[in-house]
Enzyme design. Structure first.
Site, PDB file in Angstrom:
ATOM      1  N   ASP A   1      17.774 -40.162  63.106  1.00 54.13           N
ATOM      2  CA  ASP A   1      17.456 -40.063  64.440  1.00 54.13           C
ATOM      3  C   ASP A   1      18.041 -40.853  65.115  1.00 54.13           C
ATOM      4  OD1 ASP A   1      14.224 -37.902  64.271  1.00 54.13           O
ATOM      5  OD2 ASP A   1      15.876 -37.689  63.675  1.00 54.13           O
TER       6      ASP A   1
ATOM      7  N   ARG B   1      13.879 -31.373  75.171  1.00 57.25           N
ATOM      8  CA  ARG B   1      12.809 -31.381  73.813  1.00 57.25           C
ATOM      9  C   ARG B   1      12.661 -32.945  73.107  1.00 57.25           C
ATOM     10  NH1 ARG B   1      15.420 -28.496  69.294  1.00 57.25           N
ATOM     11  NH2 ARG B   1      13.520 -28.809  68.536  1.00 57.25           N
TER      12      ARG B   1
ATOM     13  N   ARG C   1      10.616 -27.308  64.518  1.00 57.59           N
ATOM     14  CA  ARG C   1       9.836 -27.484  63.249  1.00 57.59           C
ATOM     15  C   ARG C   1       8.596 -27.873  62.982  1.00 57.59           C
ATOM     16  NH1 ARG C   1      11.444 -27.342  57.602  1.00 57.59           N
ATOM     17  NH2 ARG C   1      11.166 -28.836  56.541  1.00 57.59           N
TER      18      ARG C   1
ATOM     19  N   CYS D   1      16.474 -28.142  65.367  1.00 57.59           N
ATOM     20  CA  CYS D   1      17.709 -28.360  65.085  1.00 57.59           C
ATOM     21  C   CYS D   1      18.314 -28.208  64.121  1.00 57.59           C
ATOM     22  CB  CYS D   1      17.554 -30.021  65.792  1.00 57.59           C
ATOM     23  SG  CYS D   1      17.388 -30.713  67.159  1.00 57.59           S
TER      24      CYS D   1
ATOM     25  N   ARG E   1      16.851 -27.493  55.675  1.00 62.12           N
ATOM     26  CA  ARG E   1      15.181 -27.498  56.042  1.00 62.12           C
ATOM     27  C   ARG E   1      14.716 -26.646  55.517  1.00 62.12           C
ATOM     28  NH1 ARG E   1      15.272 -30.025  62.457  1.00 62.12           N
ATOM     29  NH2 ARG E   1      14.089 -31.112  61.589  1.00 62.12           N
TER      30      ARG E   1
ATOM     31  N   LYS F   1       7.689 -38.573  70.163  1.00 61.54           N
ATOM     32  CA  LYS F   1       7.741 -37.034  70.082  1.00 61.54           C
ATOM     33  C   LYS F   1       6.995 -37.369  68.630  1.00 61.54           C
ATOM     34  CE  LYS F   1      11.904 -34.548  69.082  1.00 61.54           C
ATOM     35  NZ  LYS F   1      11.646 -34.255  67.807  1.00 61.54           N
ATOM     36  N   ASN F   2       7.693 -37.748  67.984  1.00 63.51           N
ATOM     37  CA  ASN F   2       7.551 -36.741  66.563  1.00 63.51           C
ATOM     38  C   ASN F   2       6.130 -38.037  65.303  1.00 63.51           C
ATOM     39  OD1 ASN F   2       9.769 -36.159  66.602  1.00 63.51           O
ATOM     40  ND2 ASN F   2      11.383 -37.504  65.609  1.00 63.51           N
TER      41      ASN F   2
END
Ligand code: EPZ
Length: 411
Positions: free
Chosen positions: A301, A393, A89, A113, A118, A21-22
């Site tokens: 994470d 997600r 984000r 999230c 943030r 995902k990242n």
């Protein structure tokens, strides 16, 4: 969406991790630098990826899907996306490239999230040094490209993953400019982003180290690219196998991204890595002390999931969360199930081993919901998890993958 999980499962079998995902989210933002044809393989089917695809499509990018390949191209882009609320984000990563391409970009303030304030100050300061004006007005953020500097050095006040990615992507297409970034984040997903950009003709060097040099280029070429495996999804399944005293083979992840495995081995985990898979066997886990940190430190994470592991370890463990100021949402849920956890600021002390009993659980953010799901799988009795769909997600086909390794889950 509510899920029910009937616990005390000894997981066993094989699970395949999806594309990261990242890595996917910054790579999708980087699609904007190149109007030629881009083919992406292993883009995971995740709600956050869908959000990014929606934003790209709204900006004018044509997106085609054939089997597991997504193709992207565009002729011209639209910079004003203010009519689309952002749930993620990573939408902030579109600001620089869109403003550069169209002269001015407007985005909804980034979502994501609820794990801390943030802020995006590091993104904004960096863009200003690259020759942009940036204004934040209530729920919108606007950027306008004025003039590119010839040379610019940007030292990040904190090794922010997103800000590093944002400035890499934006600088890559500033053909009159050479940018030197320092104090950068070094996550493997940043290396994958560099690999993607350079495969299209960008001139970037140093990703994975604190210093990244970008020489902007004016044109890019067609590219076929395969996204790296998701190391956080893999780590989540390692922890599931360990707490369930199960045996799992986790496929599709290159061992070079798994720097956290030696931590698990040090506390007694029977975890072996081969070229692109992980083998986990039943293990006796001793208590431990961890402190989350930017890569190559322990990944934030995996902190909520590792808290569940601490509940099963022999002895008292200490977990310190140094990246986000509000990432202990899982603690009160685990205490409902019988965990013995005391919090003092950004530190929790966890007594183990504790047996979990089933409870009515609440999903609040992505990794917290992963942690309470892990706990429900090993709890005695039937737990329910509200907002289970938060997991969609960031965990591809999670319900199917859990069922395939023996978990009794009903959606
Ligand atoms: C990325 O978020 C990841 N998300 C996060 O994963 C991950 O937890 C985080 O990096 C840290 O590894 C994606 O890649 C899409 P940061 P990001 O900027 O870029 C502060 C998950 O569960 N900060 O490195 O938002 C910030 O408040 C998600 O998959 C500023 O102060 O993280 C935080 O305390 C959660 N100003 C710290 O830096 C800024 O301008 C780290 O944030 C930017 C960040």
């Amino acid at each position: 969406m509510r899920a029910a999980i009937i616990g005390e499962t000894k997981v066993r079998g094989e699970v395949e991790v999806g594309g990261a995902k990242n890595a996917s989210l910054p790579i999708l933002a980087a699609v904007l630098v190149n109007s030629k044809n881009i083919n992406l393989k292993r883009l995971p089917s995740l709600a956050d990826v869908d959000e990014m695809l929606k934003l790209l499509s709204a900006s004018g990018v044509k997106i085609l899907r054939k089997d597991d390949i997504f193709s992207f191209s565009y002729s011209e882009l639209k910079g004003d996306l203010s009519d689309i609320p952002s749930k993620i984000r990573a939408s902030i990563l579109l600001l620089g490239p869109l403003a550069l391409k169209t002269g001015k970009a407007v985005l909804s303030y980034p979502g994501g999230c609820n794990i801390g304030k943030r802020p995006i100050d590091i993104h904004i300061q960096g863009l200003k040094k690259l020759g942009f004006t940036v204004d934040v007005e209530e729920e919108f953020i606007k950027a306008e490209f004025l003039k590119a500097p010839k040379e610019v050095n940007i030292k990040l006040p904190f090794p922010s993953v997103g800000a590093t990615e944002h400035l890499m992507i934006t600088s890559s297409m500033m053909s009159e400019t050479t940018v030197c970034l320092s104090n950068c984040a070094m996550e493997p997903e940043i290396v994958d982003l560099q690999r993607f950009l350079n495969s299209m003709g960008a001139k970037i060097d140093g990703a994975g180290t604190p210093n990244i040099k970008i020489k902007g280029v004016s044109s890019f070429s067609n590219v076929d690219f395969k996204i790296m495996g998701d190391r956080i999804e893999a780590g989540t399944y390692i922890i599931l196998s360990l707490i369930a005293n199960g045996s799992l083979i986790i496929n599709g992840i290159d061992r070079k991204f798994l720097n956290y495995v030696d931590f698990f081995q040090r506390i007694g985990a029977q975890v072996e890595t081969e070229k692109s898979r992980i083998i986990v066997k039943p293990s006796k886990i001793t208590s431990f002390k961890i402190s989350t940190a930017p890569y190559p430190g322990f990944p934030t994470d995996l902190q909520p999931q590792t808290t569940v592991l601490a509940c099963k370890a022999n002895g008292n463990s200490i977990i310190m969360e140094n990246i986000f100021e509000n990432r202990f949402g899982h603690v009160e849920e685990l205490i409902k199930m019988g965990a013995a956890i005391k919090r003092n600021g950004n530190i929790i002390e966890v007594k183990g081993p504790k047996k979990f009993k089933a409870a009515r659980l609440i999903g609040k953010d992505l990794r917290e919901t992963a942690a309470v799901t892990l706990a429900a799988i090993i709890a005695e009795g039937k737990s329910t998890i509200e907002n289970f769909d938060i997991l969609f997600r960031g965990y591809e086909k999670i319900a199917e993958k859990l069922q395939n390794i023996g978990v009794n889950i009903i959606l």
